[in-house]
Enzyme design. Sequence first.
Site, PDB file in Angstrom:
ATOM      1  N   GLY A 199       0.827  -1.202   0.000  1.00 16.47           N
ATOM      2  CA  GLY A 199       0.000   0.000   0.000  1.00 16.47           C
ATOM      3  C   GLY A 199       0.861   1.252   0.000  1.00 16.47           C
ATOM      4  O   GLY A 199       0.562   2.228  -0.698  1.00 16.47           O
ATOM      5  N   ALA A 223      -3.078  -6.102  -0.507  1.00 12.51           N
ATOM      6  CA  ALA A 223      -3.712  -7.414  -0.350  1.00 12.51           C
ATOM      7  C   ALA A 223      -3.775  -7.874   1.100  1.00 12.51           C
ATOM      8  O   ALA A 223      -4.733  -8.526   1.508  1.00 12.51           O
ATOM      9  CB  ALA A 223      -2.968  -8.452  -1.194  1.00 12.51           C
ATOM     10  N   HIS A 224      -2.759  -7.536   1.892  1.00 14.63           N
ATOM     11  CA  HIS A 224      -2.714  -8.057   3.267  1.00 14.63           C
ATOM     12  C   HIS A 224      -3.779  -7.410   4.151  1.00 14.63           C
ATOM     13  O   HIS A 224      -3.888  -7.753   5.323  1.00 14.63           O
ATOM     14  CB  HIS A 224      -1.322  -7.884   3.874  1.00 14.63           C
ATOM     15  N   THR A 240      10.912  -7.765 -11.742  1.00 16.29           N
ATOM     16  CA  THR A 240      10.340  -9.089 -11.947  1.00 16.29           C
ATOM     17  C   THR A 240       9.128  -9.231 -11.033  1.00 16.29           C
ATOM     18  O   THR A 240       9.207  -8.986  -9.843  1.00 16.29           O
ATOM     19  CB  THR A 240      11.387 -10.172 -11.643  1.00 16.29           C
ATOM     20  N   CYS A 276       4.248   6.502  22.687  1.00 14.85           N
ATOM     21  CA  CYS A 276       5.150   5.437  23.123  1.00 14.85           C
ATOM     22  C   CYS A 276       5.170   4.258  22.167  1.00 14.85           C
ATOM     23  O   CYS A 276       6.152   3.529  22.094  1.00 14.85           O
ATOM     24  CB  CYS A 276       4.736   4.930  24.500  1.00 14.85           C
TER      25      CYS A 276
HETATM   26  C1  LIG Z   1      -4.857   3.763   5.082  1.00 13.58           C
HETATM   27  C2  LIG Z   1      -3.552   3.091   4.861  1.00 13.58           C
HETATM   28  N1  LIG Z   1      -2.772   3.502   3.860  1.00 13.58           N
HETATM   29  C3  LIG Z   1      -1.585   2.919   3.592  1.00 13.58           C
HETATM   30  C4  LIG Z   1      -1.114   1.879   4.333  1.00 13.58           C
HETATM   31  C5  LIG Z   1       0.200   1.268   3.996  1.00 13.58           C
HETATM   32  O1  LIG Z   1       0.026  -0.010   3.478  1.00 13.58           O
HETATM   33  P1  LIG Z   1       1.223  -1.077   3.510  1.00 13.58           P
HETATM   34  O2  LIG Z   1       1.541  -1.292   4.936  1.00 13.58           O
HETATM   35  O3  LIG Z   1       0.709  -2.263   2.812  1.00 13.58           O
HETATM   36  O4  LIG Z   1       2.379  -0.465   2.808  1.00 13.58           O
HETATM   37  C6  LIG Z   1      -1.892   1.426   5.420  1.00 13.58           C
HETATM   38  C7  LIG Z   1      -1.372   0.352   6.276  1.00 13.58           C
HETATM   39  O5  LIG Z   1      -2.009  -0.493   6.771  1.00 13.58           O
HETATM   40  C8  LIG Z   1      -3.147   2.030   5.674  1.00 13.58           C
HETATM   41  O6  LIG Z   1      -3.928   1.617   6.671  1.00 13.58           O
HETATM   42  C1  LIG Z   2      21.741  -6.842 -13.781  1.00 18.03           C
HETATM   43  C2  LIG Z   2      20.311  -6.753 -13.405  1.00 18.03           C
HETATM   44  N1  LIG Z   2      19.853  -5.660 -12.761  1.00 18.03           N
HETATM   45  C3  LIG Z   2      18.582  -5.530 -12.397  1.00 18.03           C
HETATM   46  C4  LIG Z   2      17.660  -6.506 -12.661  1.00 18.03           C
HETATM   47  C5  LIG Z   2      16.245  -6.322 -12.208  1.00 18.03           C
HETATM   48  O1  LIG Z   2      15.938  -7.175 -11.162  1.00 18.03           O
HETATM   49  P1  LIG Z   2      14.407  -7.552 -10.867  1.00 18.03           P
HETATM   50  O2  LIG Z   2      13.891  -8.219 -12.063  1.00 18.03           O
HETATM   51  O3  LIG Z   2      14.465  -8.411  -9.657  1.00 18.03           O
HETATM   52  O4  LIG Z   2      13.683  -6.289 -10.603  1.00 18.03           O
HETATM   53  C6  LIG Z   2      18.069  -7.653 -13.355  1.00 18.03           C
HETATM   54  C7  LIG Z   2      17.084  -8.676 -13.701  1.00 18.03           C
HETATM   55  O5  LIG Z   2      17.295  -9.833 -13.731  1.00 18.03           O
HETATM   56  C8  LIG Z   2      19.423  -7.796 -13.712  1.00 18.03           C
HETATM   57  O6  LIG Z   2      19.875  -8.888 -14.357  1.00 18.03           O
END
Ligand SMILES: Cc1ncc(COP(=O)(O)O)c(C=O)c1O
Ligand SMILES: Cc1ncc(COP(=O)(O)O)c(C=O)c1O
Lengths: 126, 126, 404, 404
Positions: free
Chosen positions: D79, D208-209, D245, D332
């Site tokens: 999020g 999603a969580h 990826t 806190c």
């Molecule tokens: C309203 C709201 N926005 C954004 C987020 C951030 O989402 P995430 O923790 O998946 O990055 C949250 C977290 O629960 C949220 O409640």
């Molecule tokens: C040299 C290099 N840098 C960056 C990336 C991007 O990584 P990712 O696909 O995990 O975002 C790749 C992808 O395989 C890569 O070979």
Amino acid sequence: MYSEKVNDHFMNPRNVGEILGADGIGIEGNLACGDVMQISIQVENDKIVDAKFKTFGCGAAIAVSSMITEMVKGKTPADALKISKEDVVQELGGLPPQKMHCSNLGANALRKAVEDYRKKGKVYIA
Amino acid sequence: MYSEKVNDHFMNPRNVGEILGADGIGIEGNLACGDVMQISIQVENDKIVDAKFKTFGCGAAIAVSSMITEMVKGKTPADALKISKEDVVQELGGLPPQKMHCSNLGANALRKAVEDYRKKGKVYIA
Amino acid sequence: MNIIPGDGMRKCYFDYVATNPLHPEVLNTMMPYFKEEFGNPLSIYEPGQRAKKAIEEAREQVASMINARPSTIIFTSSGAEANSFALKGMAIAKQNQGNHVIVSRVEHHSILSSARFLEKSGFVVTYLPVDKYGFVDPEAVKDSITKETIVISIIHASSEIGTIEPIKEIAIVAQERNITMHTDAVATTGNIPIDVKDLGVDLLSMAAHQFYGPKGAGALYVKRGVRIVPLICGGIQEGGRRAGTENVPAIVGMGKAAEIAKSGMSRRIEHCKKLRDKIIEGVLKIPNVHLTGHHGNRLPHHASFVVEFIEGEAMLLMLSMKGIYSASGSACTSKALKSSPVLLSIGIPTALAQGSIVFSLGMSNTEEEVDYFLEEFPRIINRLREMSPFMKKKEGGSKCYTGG
Amino acid sequence: MNIIPGDGMRKCYFDYVATNPLHPEVLNTMMPYFKEEFGNPLSIYEPGQRAKKAIEEAREQVASMINARPSTIIFTSSGAEANSFALKGMAIAKQNQGNHVIVSRVEHHSILSSARFLEKSGFVVTYLPVDKYGFVDPEAVKDSITKETIVISIIHASSEIGTIEPIKEIAIVAQERNITMHTDAVATTGNIPIDVKDLGVDLLSMAAHQFYGPKGAGALYVKRGVRIVPLICGGIQEGGRRAGTENVPAIVGMGKAAEIAKSGMSRRIEHCKKLRDKIIEGVLKIPNVHLTGHHGNRLPHHASFVVEFIEGEAMLLMLSMKGIYSASGSACTSKALKSSPVLLSIGIPTALAQGSIVFSLGMSNTEEEVDYFLEEFPRIINRLREMSPFMKKKEGGSKCYTGG
Ligand SMILES: Cc1ncc(COP(=O)(O)O)c(C=O)c1O
Ligand SMILES: Cc1ncc(COP(=O)(O)O)c(C=O)c1O
């Protein structure tokens, strides 16, 4: 998050309350920061014979209050002043970094209580 | 990624090669873009009796070449010109969006082959 | 070893640079975090604290793999995120000190595209050329430095040509001039030994799915004391430098994968190198096929070629019909329909770059697979060459290839 | 229902806004993608194409949950990423048209912090105040618009106070003036019905969580025709708008979670609302405890309070010792040791904000758990109040609470 010792002192705090007619009272902290600690002590023959606390604050603040009131009992007011925040933290088996300021509060509240006691005139210069 | 028909025409391409002494030859595409297609046709009695291709290119380009050479056989040169890229794509059961330009190449190569044939003078105006 | 299901046909997965299968032990380590251990690491109650502890353990494992302190590891969701974060975050953090950024022409898209973003924001970017093997010359780096230079980012190894860059020498140049130095080590981390202290870089990107770890977990190493502006803002996760609820199972998996990579590295390298050399030797027997990248100084699991007269996607497809999975840098395989800038940068003409094909290996691969491949590949090349309009004209010799 | 393992003690997970456990069916759907289906969706051979297909199916499922077209869904890792991407990406895309951005004071950190980033980059940000329930006034939005206004981002519902904002009314204001409108719907998506066409927003963030899906998967809805500058640059994934990826298993899981959320939504709402109302009724019987947020117009699974004279973390801890897991916005509990800006924005004084406590519910929770909680909670409050230096002075009435 907390050590077992902290959890124990938080869940089973020692010396909760306020000594009626205390010989010294110290208050430290402010609400905006989240913690306020009050320590009251009773002194007889240059010995702290009782200490109690009331604390508004997190688990660490309450555990620190409980621990420091335990540590201070039996000590002279002069020795009580020597209790550092590090001593309290060590006795508690450590605190998380962001909670270290709570130990500070405890030492300060105790210091103020001793100072209050001295101001009231029952002082024995050590 | 590709339809079964495309895969079939790619793996078992029809009419690979070059007609010796062809009546018309068309080349389309350029290497920088990745595809070059050559179609040669043989015409008898205003009928395309044979068509062959040579193609440098991806799976789609080869399948398009194979399919269009199949489609053109038996047609008059005039009717051959009416084969659109959409016709080829449809016959192949569709192509991925980024491969649609390959169908264009096929239709263009065929058009050039027919034009080449007409230029050579064996033309029957339909 | 058949790691891919199917119709009973032999399957040879020769595309480890695209992504790795998950190590079964890694998956086992992740499983509890999909089930009962679902707490949010920020929560102060027990289940949250257990998740927190799991993340910190993973941080130690990843740090240990590259000889870094745990606090220098920031978890990300991918290699591309680590790269975008690194390049933009460093440049923005140092924008008061200068506006010049140096990268090479063999960088991954995620660096090149971040560099272009910086250009639009007023930074000036130098794209350093490379030699025919893909090497960046440390002297050229030195020569391109100006008073405005704040950041240098050079890839550790490109997954297209496999050449391992002289990062240590370049880092010395950067260090001497107080320029922040990043390396994209996504293709190398977990595959060859990496020691950030020895390399001398300030930042280093990695991705778990490149060493038998899960997709969805990457990391950026940021040396102590180096400032970086967050890419994903807000929150106190990852020391305030990367917000978002942590992907606990993936992070735990990355940690385990790092641990296994470290302990098994020399065995893995040996296994892959043997197969790679066999592939290179076998493929180079085919006429008019050329190795790309450097022969010796390359990724141990990586063999890349250009094949004359035919096109890469067609090769890929025919190979895949035989159960052999590989990659290509040809224009047809790229969704942008453009030849790989990496291939062009090492002096391969556009036409020849179309014939790009890359085989990359892993622990699942066997000598038998390579034998099978070496039987099929020449046939496939022949079939495609028979269809090629260029074949007869150029038979017997390369006219257009001028590279190494 | 005990979803958390432990010592046999009853466990009540009342912190669904922190994160959700994974729905077992969702995990089952994900499993093949941790095993044999590990291909990279970019790869053109069969295993890659199957991964691609799985992602596109998930895209349809997520789109369907919010009544959008599949092509409008960009998958992210969280999020927070969706929020950072949205705010920065919109503002940068429209920087030629103006420099003014409007957000509210009840936004999530990821929006507030992105807004601060924009301020440092030369944008001007208005932080709209809210009323004592946390409502943003659409009229106030209208009044704050200038000729320079390019972007409005208002949270759909805050996970701290639960109040659901009048997004539809605000979106009308934005639409009339051609201003791009985003809503952070991370706390609402999957929990209450969302129809982007009805809401009228241009962009919408989700995670999603928050609806029994996996960590590591979020999404940003971007209406067709709305331009956004990528946050994670490079690559051609997600239509060129988000590189890296793809985290295939997590995306597949998000899709399945969306499908289940859509079909089970009314049942889920009913279940949670009943428990929530019971909690609110029970807790408000304790003296000197106040509901935060609006009574009626709030998240169906969300009950939030401030408790006088005592501090939130201490409540959390004592509750957790009884196996009851909840959250607090007290200074806190925040690592920054600052009171929640959201609580301050609704007029709660700093001291009282320390007594913040939030209970959020899910399908695992039962009436028995709520009964148990309602037995334990007053005792815990009493114990802590006995330790409080403020109790005796203020007994019998709130002196410092001035909110709703
Ligand atoms: C309203 C709201 N926005 C954004 C987020 C951030 O989402 P995430 O923790 O998946 O990055 C949250 C977290 O629960 C949220 O409640
Ligand atoms: C040299 C290099 N840098 C960056 C990336 C991007 O990584 P990712 O696909 O995990 O975002 C790749 C992808 O395989 C890569 O070979």
